[in-house]
Write a protein that holds these residues in place. Sequence first.
Motif, mmCIF file in Angstrom:
data_model
loop_
_atom_site.group_PDB
_atom_site.id
_atom_site.type_symbol
_atom_site.label_atom_id
_atom_site.label_comp_id
_atom_site.label_asym_id
_atom_site.label_seq_id
_atom_site.Cartn_x
_atom_site.Cartn_y
_atom_site.Cartn_z
ATOM 1 N N SER A 73 0.808 -1.267 0.061
ATOM 2 C CA SER A 73 -0.112 0.084 0.038
ATOM 3 C C SER A 73 0.974 1.121 -0.086
ATOM 4 N N GLU A 88 -11.907 0.585 -10.281
ATOM 5 C CA GLU A 88 -12.410 0.144 -9.037
ATOM 6 C C GLU A 88 -12.205 -1.355 -9.319
ATOM 7 N N ASP A 89 -11.158 -2.182 -8.895
ATOM 8 C CA ASP A 89 -10.729 -3.308 -9.123
ATOM 9 C C ASP A 89 -9.938 -4.107 -8.222
ATOM 10 N N THR A 90 -9.618 -5.390 -8.136
ATOM 11 C CA THR A 90 -8.566 -5.945 -7.282
ATOM 12 C C THR A 90 -7.856 -6.800 -8.240
ATOM 13 N N PHE A 92 -4.547 -9.634 -7.965
ATOM 14 C CA PHE A 92 -3.999 -10.619 -7.075
ATOM 15 C C PHE A 92 -2.459 -10.417 -7.623
ATOM 16 N N PRO A 151 -4.002 -9.570 -2.398
ATOM 17 C CA PRO A 151 -4.972 -8.887 -3.214
ATOM 18 C C PRO A 151 -4.560 -7.360 -3.265
ATOM 19 N N VAL A 153 -6.266 -3.845 -4.048
ATOM 20 C CA VAL A 153 -7.486 -3.068 -4.245
ATOM 21 C C VAL A 153 -7.194 -1.611 -4.955
ATOM 22 N N ASN A 155 -8.679 1.787 -6.541
ATOM 23 C CA ASN A 155 -10.011 2.752 -6.415
ATOM 24 C C ASN A 155 -9.214 3.955 -6.719
#
Length: 157
Positions: A73, A88-90, A92, A151, A153, A155
């Motif tokens: 992050s 807006e997606d994830t 991996f 994951p 994320v 956004n």
Amino acid sequence: MRKFLTLFFLALLASCELFMSKEDKTKQLVNEELLAIDWNDVDQYPLFEACDETVSKEIQRECFQTEILKIASKALDSLRFEVQQDLEDTIFIDLVVDEHGFISIVDIEEKQNVLNEIGDFNTQISNTLKDLTVAPALKRGIPVSLRFRIPIVLNTQ
């Protein structure tokens, strides 16, 4: 007398292990031990400085995942992307922590909508996470490699 001989031969056949060499016994014991080991689990998960090695495996795993997500992050926050459309997606990311504690990215899930907006996303993520190290995972006191999936994320709204 026949009963005695029959019992003697049965006892002799049943105790074949008495005639096994020490080397054969050792090999048999090692093979039994290897079959009893659960090779899909580790005794200790990889640890960052903030993680406690004396806690349970589950808490170690959670600490490792929390710390790696914090680092990812923070790395993402330092990157600047310009996008035309909101994302807006994830995604991996598969990571391997090798037996020396080096973290490397094995695979980043490719999502076409992310690649359309941020063409070099995978390269930038790989570059920001490539120099990480931790204490490696242990299996029976021996450092081993371990694969993780985390994951990410996205956004941009």
